[in-house]
Design an enzyme around this catalytic site. Structure first.
Site, PDB file in Angstrom:
ATOM      1  N   GLU A   1       0.837  -1.205   0.000  1.00 44.61           N
ATOM      2  CA  GLU A   1       0.000   0.000   0.000  1.00 44.61           C
ATOM      3  C   GLU A   1       0.872   1.255   0.000  1.00 44.61           C
ATOM      4  O   GLU A   1       0.527   2.272  -0.607  1.00 44.61           O
ATOM      5  CB  GLU A   1      -0.955  -0.027   1.210  1.00 44.61           C
ATOM      6  CG  GLU A   1      -2.069  -1.062   0.989  1.00 44.61           C
ATOM      7  CD  GLU A   1      -2.636  -1.677   2.248  1.00 44.61           C
ATOM      8  OE1 GLU A   1      -2.429  -1.141   3.352  1.00 44.61           O
ATOM      9  OE2 GLU A   1      -3.297  -2.728   2.121  1.00 44.61           O
TER      10      GLU A   1
ATOM     11  N   GLU B   1       3.780 -10.829   0.285  1.00 36.60           N
ATOM     12  CA  GLU B   1       2.371 -10.441   0.217  1.00 36.60           C
ATOM     13  C   GLU B   1       1.982 -10.174  -1.231  1.00 36.60           C
ATOM     14  O   GLU B   1       2.210  -9.063  -1.747  1.00 36.60           O
ATOM     15  CB  GLU B   1       2.124  -9.165   1.039  1.00 36.60           C
ATOM     16  CG  GLU B   1       2.452  -9.301   2.507  1.00 36.60           C
ATOM     17  CD  GLU B   1       1.641  -8.337   3.372  1.00 36.60           C
ATOM     18  OE1 GLU B   1       1.019  -8.809   4.321  1.00 36.60           O
ATOM     19  OE2 GLU B   1       1.610  -7.122   3.071  1.00 36.60           O
TER      20      GLU B   1
ATOM     21  N   SER C   1      -5.053 -11.977   2.926  1.00 35.18           N
ATOM     22  CA  SER C   1      -6.293 -12.701   3.222  1.00 35.18           C
ATOM     23  C   SER C   1      -6.073 -13.969   4.051  1.00 35.18           C
ATOM     24  O   SER C   1      -6.752 -14.975   3.840  1.00 35.18           O
ATOM     25  CB  SER C   1      -7.063 -13.003   1.935  1.00 35.18           C
ATOM     26  OG  SER C   1      -7.447 -11.791   1.300  1.00 35.18           O
TER      27      SER C   1
HETATM   28  P1  13P Z   1      -5.347  -8.733   4.663  1.00 33.16           P
HETATM   29  O1  13P Z   1      -5.017  -9.816   5.663  1.00 33.16           O
HETATM   30  O2  13P Z   1      -6.459  -7.836   5.110  1.00 33.16           O
HETATM   31  O3  13P Z   1      -5.529  -9.290   3.272  1.00 33.16           O
HETATM   32  O4  13P Z   1      -4.048  -7.776   4.592  1.00 33.16           O
HETATM   33  C1  13P Z   1      -2.790  -8.342   4.436  1.00 33.16           C
HETATM   34  C2  13P Z   1      -1.771  -7.291   4.635  1.00 33.16           C
HETATM   35  O5  13P Z   1      -1.657  -6.366   3.851  1.00 33.16           O
HETATM   36  C3  13P Z   1      -0.928  -7.370   5.817  1.00 33.16           C
HETATM   37  O6  13P Z   1       0.127  -6.471   5.770  1.00 33.16           O
END
Ligand code: 13P
Length: 248
Positions: A96, A166, A211
């Site tokens: 992000e 990720e 997830s």
């Molecule tokens: P989620 O578990 O909500 O998919 O997010 C994963 C994440 O970005 C952890 O840093």
């Protein structure tokens, strides 16, 4: 043997009241958890998290930091400040931040170095977008993200870090990588590092993120190169997060 590490990334969620309720419930359920556990909270709550977790089995950290140690950087937070609030970990290079805030591989490597210089353990996030996966460049992308840190800080620096794989397409989408898909990339990461330093490769904790839920954590964490997880949405529910911790 590597000890699994389950870390919650709260992202931009929480309040004083919610954090207290969440952490007291998680603390109460930690008795049968074998994995290492941490939570990465928004900056304003680090003092609260420190006071709730000090002396417990749960470590804490932040989700971002400045690459600079101090100075005229309005709005930024240094690694030394995070240390002041007892942080063990700091997430660097979350997708992000790369995507929304334009963080480059070079900037992420600078943050990684600054975190270690202050005695924090960086959790270095790497991962490909859906478009990159579909065009067959997953390993090239993840390799490039790792190389930026290896070139800037040396392969030995990874001995005092955590890597989190990720896949961007699995974050917050409910679409988890299959255990086989995740394991393949984790093995790639470990082999890439092994080619430079076998000891660092064997000791490196490589988390999976994207997830992870109570109902898929055990299968993911049972893969040979998956050493726990970096948990977003599910880390905001004490029951879900504890179930994931117990799977580690
Ligand atoms: P989620 O578990 O909500 O998919 O997010 C994963 C994440 O970005 C952890 O840093």
């Amino acid at each position: 043997m590597r000890r699994k590490l389950v870390a919650g990334n709260w992202k931009m969620h929480g309040s004083l009241a919610e954090n207290e309720a969440l952490l007291s419930a998680v603390l109460a359920g930690m008795g049968d958890v074998k994995a290492g556990v941490a939570v990465c909270a928004p900056y304003p709550y680090l003092a609260q998290v420190q006071s709730l977790l000090a002396g417990s089995a749960i470590a804490w950290g932040a989700q971002n930091m400045s690459q600079h140690a101090k100075g005229a950087h309005t709005g930024e937070v240094s690694a030394g400040m995070l240390k002041d609030f007892g942080c063990t970990y700091v997430i660097v290079g979350h997708s992000e931040r790369r995507a929304i805030y334009g963080e480059s591989d070079t900037l992420v490597a600078m943050k990684f170095a600054a975190a270690q210089a202050a005695g924090l353990t960086p959790i270095l996030c790497v991962g490909e977008t859906l478009e990159e996966r579909e065009s067959g460049v997953t390993e090239a992308v993840v390799g490039r993200q790792l190389d930026a840190v290896i070139h800037a800080c040396g392969v030995q620096s990874l001995a005092k870090s955590v890597v989190a794989y990720e896949p961007v397409w699995a974050i917050g989408t409910g679409k988890t990588a299959t255990p086989e898909q995740a394991q393949a990339v984790h093995a790639f990461i470990r082999e890439k590092i092994r080619a430079q330093d076998a000891g660092v490769a064997d000791g490196l904790v490589i988390q999976y993120g994207g997830s992870v839920k109570a109902n898929n954590a055990a299968e993911l964490f049972s893969q040979p190169d998956i050493d726990g997880g970096l948990i977003g949405g599910a880390s905001l529910s004490a029951d879900e997060f504890l179930a994931i911790c117990r799977a580690g």
